[in-house]
Design a protein around this motif. Structure first.
Motif, PDB file in Angstrom:
ATOM      1  N   ASP A 126       0.970  -1.570   0.225  1.00 34.34           N
ATOM      2  CA  ASP A 126      -0.026  -0.207  -0.195  1.00 34.34           C
ATOM      3  C   ASP A 126       1.084   1.329   0.215  1.00 34.34           C
ATOM      4  O   ASP A 126       2.319   1.259  -0.144  1.00 34.34           O
ATOM      5  CB  ASP A 126      -0.600  -0.017   1.135  1.00 34.34           C
ATOM      6  CG  ASP A 126      -0.418   0.073   2.255  1.00 34.34           C
ATOM      7  OD1 ASP A 126       0.901   0.425   2.391  1.00 34.34           O
ATOM      8  OD2 ASP A 126      -0.990  -0.538   3.480  1.00 34.34           O
ATOM      9  N   GLU A 127       0.184   2.767   0.059  1.00 31.08           N
ATOM     10  CA  GLU A 127       0.875   3.326  -0.403  1.00 31.08           C
ATOM     11  C   GLU A 127       1.965   4.047   1.613  1.00 31.08           C
ATOM     12  O   GLU A 127       2.859   4.767   0.762  1.00 31.08           O
ATOM     13  CB  GLU A 127       0.250   4.832  -0.190  1.00 31.08           C
ATOM     14  CG  GLU A 127      -1.157   5.048  -1.701  1.00 31.08           C
ATOM     15  CD  GLU A 127      -2.129   3.389  -1.719  1.00 31.08           C
ATOM     16  OE1 GLU A 127      -2.923   3.513  -2.023  1.00 31.08           O
ATOM     17  OE2 GLU A 127      -2.341   3.735  -0.603  1.00 31.08           O
ATOM     18  N   SER A 218      -7.943  17.487  -1.706  1.00 27.47           N
ATOM     19  CA  SER A 218      -7.268  16.279  -1.106  1.00 27.47           C
ATOM     20  C   SER A 218      -6.070  17.130  -0.102  1.00 27.47           C
ATOM     21  O   SER A 218      -5.947  18.185  -0.527  1.00 27.47           O
ATOM     22  CB  SER A 218      -7.080  14.952  -2.239  1.00 27.47           C
ATOM     23  OG  SER A 218      -5.655  15.670  -2.353  1.00 27.47           O
ATOM     24  N   GLU A 222      -0.379  13.705  -1.398  1.00 28.93           N
ATOM     25  CA  GLU A 222      -1.547  12.710  -1.662  1.00 28.93           C
ATOM     26  C   GLU A 222      -0.899  11.175  -2.397  1.00 28.93           C
ATOM     27  O   GLU A 222      -0.759  11.639  -3.786  1.00 28.93           O
ATOM     28  CB  GLU A 222      -3.315  12.199  -1.259  1.00 28.93           C
ATOM     29  CG  GLU A 222      -3.269  13.315  -0.127  1.00 28.93           C
ATOM     30  CD  GLU A 222      -3.919  11.688   1.085  1.00 28.93           C
ATOM     31  OE1 GLU A 222      -4.026  10.990   1.310  1.00 28.93           O
ATOM     32  OE2 GLU A 222      -3.078  12.077   2.259  1.00 28.93           O
ATOM     33  N   TYR A 224      -1.923   7.662  -4.272  1.00 33.12           N
ATOM     34  CA  TYR A 224      -2.561   6.598  -4.414  1.00 33.12           C
ATOM     35  C   TYR A 224      -2.285   5.368  -4.933  1.00 33.12           C
ATOM     36  O   TYR A 224      -1.700   5.827  -6.327  1.00 33.12           O
ATOM     37  CB  TYR A 224      -4.179   6.773  -5.030  1.00 33.12           C
ATOM     38  CG  TYR A 224      -4.691   8.312  -4.468  1.00 33.12           C
ATOM     39  CD1 TYR A 224      -5.370   7.445  -3.092  1.00 33.12           C
ATOM     40  CD2 TYR A 224      -3.676   9.559  -4.395  1.00 33.12           C
ATOM     41  CE1 TYR A 224      -6.251   8.590  -2.516  1.00 33.12           C
ATOM     42  CE2 TYR A 224      -5.557  10.365  -3.363  1.00 33.12           C
ATOM     43  CZ  TYR A 224      -6.140   9.902  -2.760  1.00 33.12           C
ATOM     44  OH  TYR A 224      -6.622  10.728  -2.098  1.00 33.12           O
ATOM     45  N   SER A 293      -5.436  -1.260  -4.485  1.00 31.12           N
ATOM     46  CA  SER A 293      -5.820   0.210  -4.104  1.00 31.12           C
ATOM     47  C   SER A 293      -6.970   0.484  -3.605  1.00 31.12           C
ATOM     48  O   SER A 293      -7.890   0.964  -4.278  1.00 31.12           O
ATOM     49  CB  SER A 293      -6.434   0.416  -5.348  1.00 31.12           C
ATOM     50  OG  SER A 293      -6.915  -0.815  -5.788  1.00 31.12           O
ATOM     51  N   GLU A 294      -7.020  -0.135  -2.047  1.00 29.91           N
ATOM     52  CA  GLU A 294      -8.227   0.400  -0.627  1.00 29.91           C
ATOM     53  C   GLU A 294      -8.164   1.456  -0.377  1.00 29.91           C
ATOM     54  O   GLU A 294      -9.341   2.449  -0.569  1.00 29.91           O
ATOM     55  CB  GLU A 294      -7.590  -0.578   0.122  1.00 29.91           C
ATOM     56  CG  GLU A 294      -8.134  -2.190   0.698  1.00 29.91           C
ATOM     57  CD  GLU A 294      -7.817  -3.062  -0.255  1.00 29.91           C
ATOM     58  OE1 GLU A 294      -5.665  -2.478  -0.501  1.00 29.91           O
ATOM     59  OE2 GLU A 294      -7.730  -4.443  -0.696  1.00 29.91           O
ATOM     60  N   LYS A 295      -7.345   2.660  -0.717  1.00 33.91           N
ATOM     61  CA  LYS A 295      -7.258   3.760  -0.330  1.00 33.91           C
ATOM     62  C   LYS A 295      -8.249   4.593  -0.944  1.00 33.91           C
ATOM     63  O   LYS A 295      -8.919   5.562  -0.830  1.00 33.91           O
ATOM     64  CB  LYS A 295      -5.948   4.693  -0.242  1.00 33.91           C
ATOM     65  CG  LYS A 295      -5.558   5.882   0.238  1.00 33.91           C
ATOM     66  CD  LYS A 295      -4.332   6.131   0.309  1.00 33.91           C
ATOM     67  CE  LYS A 295      -4.194   7.914   0.954  1.00 33.91           C
ATOM     68  NZ  LYS A 295      -2.805   7.973   0.497  1.00 33.91           N
TER      69      LYS A 295
END
Length: 324
Positions: A126-127, A218, A222, A224, A293-295
């Motif tokens: 993740d990120e 945002s 950020e 993604y 890519s849940e975010k």
């Protein structure tokens, strides 16, 4: 919105121009070759120029004073020399941010980076995962991200998007894989290349995600990831392409990495540029490039395409262009 797209005649950039115009946004397309844009029937107002420092300072003056957003897709993914990556992906991004900051107090700058900036991973990252690029390309993309973080004014919004493998209509990069399948003879790097695993994003899902981010106010910087398929093996990819093309039997042959390095070294001496480079082999050698890519899904992004529909629309596009 009033949106500037750099790399507008490229794979992702051209689809962005199409979708943004379709949604009623005012598109300013940065193009080096206006005829290429016309051939693509690219919508929007053309801004002729490139990412050389002198050119940027010239064409930025032609942009509207109330520009809302810049989506920076321009860059190089393959080059003989690492300095080419640094100049085009890193330094040009720095110059672009510096010139835009002279004119715009408020702006949303979206940098289309790459999973290569984070590096390969055996499990979906993740990120928050620490970046460890393995190629000059990946290092240049990470450096571009850092430039945005350091140089963008505090009054700007800034967003970084790292796509994994992108597949879809107009894509010339995956075309070679389709051609191998059509020939019924598929080669790959290393003995275990058939089981190598990748995350994949359909270009239309990626475009939807980019536009979603462009509309967000945002927090600054950020990051993604965007995926349509979180994990697929190379063999599954080949089998999906072969069934789509009606190819019943495909023969696989592995090529040792050391042989690829020798070949890439020989190609380096030629006066032309070919996709197989020593830098690209550093990426090909990795056994997995996985991300999740849940975010961005938390923002409301829902991928619309699976692997088969992605391959089918890409094959149809290639055939329509007589590329296959």
């Amino acid at each position: 919105m009033k949106v500037l797209i750099t790399g507008a005649t490229g794979f992702v950039g051209s689809h962005l121009c199409d979708k943004l115009s379709e949604q009623g946004h005012e598109v300013y397309a940065l193009v080096r070759n206006e005829q290429k844009a016309l051939n693509l029937e690219l919508p929007g107002k053309y801004i002729t120029g490139n990412l050389d420092e002198e050119s940027i300072s010239s064409w930025v003056k032609k942009l509207p004073s109330d520009l809302d957003c810049v989506i920076h897709t321009a860059g190089v993914v393959s080059a003989k020399h690492s300095l080419t990556f640094a100049k085009t992906n890193q330094l040009a991004t720095q110059d672009l941010i510096n010139e835009l900051s002279k004119r715009y107090e408020k702006l949303h700058f979206l940098l289309i980076s790459s999973q290569a900036a984070a590096g390969p991973s055996q499990s979906p990252i993740d990120e928050a995962h620490e970046c460890n690029p393995v190629s000059a390309y990946g290092h240049s993309k990470l450096a571009a991200e850092q430039a945005l973080k350091e140089l963008a004014p505090e009054s700007w919004n800034s967003t970084i998007i790292r796509p994994p493998m992108v597949i879809g209509p107009r894509d010339s990069a995956v075309l070679d894989v389709f051609k191998m399948v059509k020939s019924r003879f598929v080669t790959g790097p290393g003995l275990g290349f058939r089981s190598k695993r990748y995350s994949v994003v359909n270009v239309f899902d990626l475009v939807d995600a980019i536009i979603l981010c462009a509309k967000q106010q945002s927090p600054k910087n950020e990051v993604y990831y965007v995926t349509s398929v979180d994990e697929v093996t190379f063999e599954e990819l080949i089998n999906t392409i072969s069934s789509t093309l009606g190819v019943k039997k495909v023969f696989f042959m592995s090529i040792p990495i050391w042989i690829l390095r020798i070949v890439a070294g020989a190609l380096y001496t030629l006066p032309i540029h070919l996709p197989l480079t020593r830098d690209k082999i550093n990426e090909l050698e990795a056994h997995a490039w996985l991300c999740k890519s849940e975010k961005i899904k938390a923002l409301g992004h829902i991928p619309q395409h699976d692997l088969r529909s992605t391959i089918e629309m890409t094959a149809k596009d290639y055939q329509g262009r007589n590329w296959l």
